[in-house]
Design an enzyme around this catalytic site. Structure first.
Site, PDB file in Angstrom:
ATOM      1  N   CYS A 187      -6.375  28.291  10.408  1.00 34.89           N
ATOM      2  CA  CYS A 187      -6.851  28.232   9.023  1.00 34.89           C
ATOM      3  C   CYS A 187      -6.567  26.835   8.461  1.00 34.89           C
ATOM      4  O   CYS A 187      -5.969  26.663   7.402  1.00 34.89           O
ATOM      5  CB  CYS A 187      -6.207  29.299   8.154  1.00 34.89           C
TER       6      CYS A 187
ATOM      7  N   ALA B  40      -8.522  24.044   7.562  1.00 36.95           N
ATOM      8  CA  ALA B  40      -9.252  23.284   6.542  1.00 36.95           C
ATOM      9  C   ALA B  40      -8.678  23.550   5.144  1.00 36.95           C
ATOM     10  O   ALA B  40      -8.179  24.650   4.888  1.00 36.95           O
ATOM     11  CB  ALA B  40     -10.734  23.668   6.593  1.00 36.95           C
ATOM     12  N   PRO B  41      -8.707  22.543   4.252  1.00 35.18           N
ATOM     13  CA  PRO B  41      -9.390  21.262   4.357  1.00 35.18           C
ATOM     14  C   PRO B  41      -8.613  20.153   5.046  1.00 35.18           C
ATOM     15  O   PRO B  41      -9.089  19.024   5.095  1.00 35.18           O
ATOM     16  CB  PRO B  41      -9.650  20.900   2.905  1.00 35.18           C
TER      17      PRO B  41
ATOM     18  N   GLY C 131      -4.962  19.085   4.931  1.00 32.73           N
ATOM     19  CA  GLY C 131      -3.757  18.356   4.537  1.00 32.73           C
ATOM     20  C   GLY C 131      -2.631  18.497   5.541  1.00 32.73           C
ATOM     21  O   GLY C 131      -1.961  17.518   5.901  1.00 32.73           O
ATOM     22  N   LYS C 132      -2.416  19.716   6.034  1.00 41.20           N
ATOM     23  CA  LYS C 132      -1.353  19.949   6.998  1.00 41.20           C
ATOM     24  C   LYS C 132      -1.729  19.411   8.376  1.00 41.20           C
ATOM     25  O   LYS C 132      -0.875  18.940   9.124  1.00 41.20           O
ATOM     26  CB  LYS C 132      -1.010  21.440   7.041  1.00 41.20           C
TER      27      LYS C 132
ATOM     28  N   ASP D 149     -12.732  32.221  14.181  1.00 43.14           N
ATOM     29  CA  ASP D 149     -11.932  33.134  13.362  1.00 43.14           C
ATOM     30  C   ASP D 149     -10.514  33.157  13.919  1.00 43.14           C
ATOM     31  O   ASP D 149     -10.287  33.551  15.068  1.00 43.14           O
ATOM     32  CB  ASP D 149     -12.552  34.524  13.410  1.00 43.14           C
TER      33      ASP D 149
ATOM     34  N   ASP E 128      -1.489  28.771   8.007  1.00 40.32           N
ATOM     35  CA  ASP E 128      -1.609  28.641   6.556  1.00 40.32           C
ATOM     36  C   ASP E 128      -2.695  29.631   6.143  1.00 40.32           C
ATOM     37  O   ASP E 128      -3.855  29.283   6.014  1.00 40.32           O
ATOM     38  CB  ASP E 128      -1.982  27.210   6.184  1.00 40.32           C
TER      39      ASP E 128
ATOM     40  N   CYS F  39       0.114  30.265  -0.229  1.00 44.40           N
ATOM     41  CA  CYS F  39       0.379  29.739  -1.577  1.00 44.40           C
ATOM     42  C   CYS F  39       0.315  30.883  -2.581  1.00 44.40           C
ATOM     43  O   CYS F  39      -0.477  30.876  -3.517  1.00 44.40           O
ATOM     44  CB  CYS F  39      -0.596  28.623  -1.929  1.00 44.40           C
TER      45      CYS F  39
END
Length: 432
Positions: free
Chosen positions: A247, A249-250, A252-253, A294, A310, A363
Site C-alpha cells: 500500500c 502510494a503516494p 513518502g515512505k 492488491d 501502511d 493514520c
C-alpha cells in the site's frame, strides 16, 4: 457584490455540498473548484471558508438548529450548508457582518434556493443579535465533531484527552518535510527547524516554490507529517536490502526507505496513486520496483526480511489536514476497513522469513484499525511475536509509546510545536 461576481462563496458552498451530501473527499471536491477561480484572493477565501465550516461543522449545525423555528428537512441540506457558511463568516472569520449576511442572501438565487431567501436573511440577522450565545457554543471543542466520533474517542482515551484532540484537529497544521540527508543544511535553506531525525517543520504554505523542490539537485525533500515518517524509521533494513512496501502510494515512505539504501518493492492497487508515486520518486532521483497489485493477495517471489504495511484506513488521525473525514466516514466504514486491513496484514505476515520484521501502520485513532488488528494477527499466528518499540527511537514523541510497546501518536502530542497526525504503529517479528 452580485451573485455572479461572488465565485469564492459559490465555490466553497458547492464543495461542501459535494463533501457532506455526496460524501466526496475534500481532495476531490475542493481543488477542481478552486482551479476555476481566476483571482488568488478568491481561491484563498474559498479554501479558508470551506475548511472553517468543516472544522467547526458540528457546532455550526447546532447553532443553525437553535436559530430555526423548526428543523429543515434532510432534502434541504444545501440550505443548511448555506446558513452554516454564513454563520462561519459572522462568527469565525474576519468578514464584516453586512457582507456575511448580504452575500449569503444573494447566493440563494444562483444556487436555486430563492424560496429560502427570507429564511436565510432572518436566521443570520437573528445570529447577529445572539452572537455571544452562539460564540459560547462554538467554543466547545468536542461540539465541532459528530457525536459518533467523539463518543469513540472519549471511550478510548478519556474525556480530557478527547477534548485535547478536538482542540488540535481544528487548527491549521504546520508544514512537515522529510529530507534524504543533511537535515541541518536543509533547515537553513528552507527557513525550517529540525523537529526530529530527518523531519523538518516550517509554517504552512505553498511548497512548489521552496528551495530544492526541483531543479539541479533533483529535489532534496518531500512533504510528510512527522508521525507519518515514523513507520519507515522503525523498520530495520535487512542484509539483502529488500523491503516490501505494501500500500505504498503516494510514496513518502517508499522515498524514505529508498533514501536509506533499501531495495524497495512498492506495491499498490491504484493506478492513479502509483502514477503519483513514480512522479515523486523521479523528482527525488530515487528508485523502487513498482508493482500494481492488491496487497491482500500479492506475493513476493521469496520470503522477506522487512515488510512495511501502511494500510488503508479511516484516516481519523489526520483531521487537521482532512477535516472532511468526520462528514464523509461513518462507524460502518471503520468496520469495513478493519476487514481490509486484516486481509492485508495476514497476507503480509505470511511472507515474513524467520527473524523478519513487519511494521504495521494506520493514520487512525480507532482501536479496531490499530491495536485490535495486532492482537488478532498475533493470536492467529503463534509463530509471530510483538517487537516492542523503544522510547528513544521516538525522539520527542516518546509520550506516544503504549504499554504494549506499540505507538499511538495523537494530534495533541507536540502541541507546543504545532501538533502531529494521529498514527498507530506496531512492529512484529517471525520467530527465528
Amino acid at each position: 457584490m452580485s451573485p455572479q461576481r461572488d465565485p469564492a462563496r459559490r465555490c466553497a458552498h458547492g464543495a461542501l455540498v459535494d463533501i457532506v451530501q455526496r460524501r466526496v473527499a475534500l481532495e476531490s471536491a475542493l481543488p477542481p473548484r478552486l482551479d476555476g477561480l481566476a483571482d488568488e484572493r478568491d481561491r484563498r477565501f474559498a479554501h479558508r471558508l470551506a475548511l472553517t465550516v468543516l472544522r467547526y461543522r458540528g457546532a455550526l449545525q447546532a447553532a443553525v438548529g437553535s436559530l430555526l423555528d423548526r428543523p429543515l428537512p434532510a432534502r434541504q441540506l444545501p440550505v443548511h450548508l448555506l446558513l452554516e457558511t454564513g454563520l462561519a463568516q459572522l462568527l469565525l472569520l474576519d468578514v464584516p457582518d453586512h457582507a456575511a449576511v448580504d452575500s449569503s442572501v444573494n447566493l440563494t438565487e444562483p444556487l436555486g434556493l430563492q424560496r429560502h431567501r427570507a429564511l436565510v436573511n432572518a436566521v443570520l440577522r437573528r445570529a447577529q443579535r445572539e452572537r455571544n450565545r452562539l460564540l459560547a457554543t462554538l467554543d466547545e471543542p468536542l461540539a465541532a465533531l459528530p457525536a459518533w466520533l467523539t463518543a469513540r474517542w472519549i471511550d478510548r482515551f478519556g474525556p480530557d484527552i478527547a477534548n485535547d484532540i478536538a482542540i488540535a484537529v481544528r487548527a491549521e497544521p504546520p508544514l512537515d518535510i522529510s529530507v534524504a540527508r543533511d537535515p541541518e543544511g536543509w533547515a537553513q535553506r528552507l527557513g525550517a527547524q529540525v523537529l526530529t531525525g530527518n523531519t523538518l517543520r516550517r509554517p504552512t504554505g505553498p511548497v512548489t516554490g521552496l528551495d530544492g523542490f526541483d531543479g539541479e539537485d533533483g529535489g532534496g525533500w518531500w512533504v510528510q507529517d512527522a508521525a507519518a515518517a515514523l513507520p519507515a524509521r522503525l523498520l530495520p533494513i535487512p542484509d539483502d536490502g529488500i523491503v516490501l512496501d505494501l500500500c505504498a502510494a503516494p510514496g513518502g515512505k517508499t522515498a524514505q526507505l529508498a533514501a536509506a539504501g533499501a531495495r524497495v518493492v512498492a506495491v499498490d492497487r491504484s493506478v492513479r496513486r502509483l502514477r503519483r508515486l513514480r512522479e515523486n520518486l523521479s523528482r527525488l532521483s530515487l528508485d523502487a520496483a513498482i508493482v500494481e497489485a492488491d496487497a491482500a493477495a500479492w506475493r513476493h517471489e521469496a520470503p522477506a526480511g522487512a515488510i512495511l504495511v501502511d494500510a488503508p484506513c479511516s484516516a481519523t488521525g489526520t483531521l487537521r489536514r482532512r477535516p472532511d473525514i468526520p462528514w464523509t466516514k461513518t462507524a460502518a466504514d471503520i468496520a469495513a476497513l478493519a476487514r481490509v486491513q486484516a486481509a492485508i496484514l495476514g497476507n503480509a505476515a505470511a511472507q515474513l522469513r524467520p527473524g523478519g520484521i513487519l511494521v504495521y501502520a494506520v493514520c487512525s485513532l480507532e482501536a479496531e484499525e490499530g491495536p485490535d488488528r495486532i492482537a488478532c494477527v498475533l493470536a492467529e499466528n503463534p509463530e509471530l511475536e510483538r517487537l516492542p518499540i523503544d522510547a528513544p527511537a521516538l525522539g520527542p514523541m516518546t509520550a506516544a509509546r503504549t504499554p504494549d510497546g506499540d505507538v499511538q501518536t495523537l494530534p495533541c502530542h507536540l502541541a507546543a510545536q504545532g501538533g502531529i497526525d494521529g498514527f498507530f504503529i506496531a512492529r512484529i517479528r517471525r520467530r527465528a
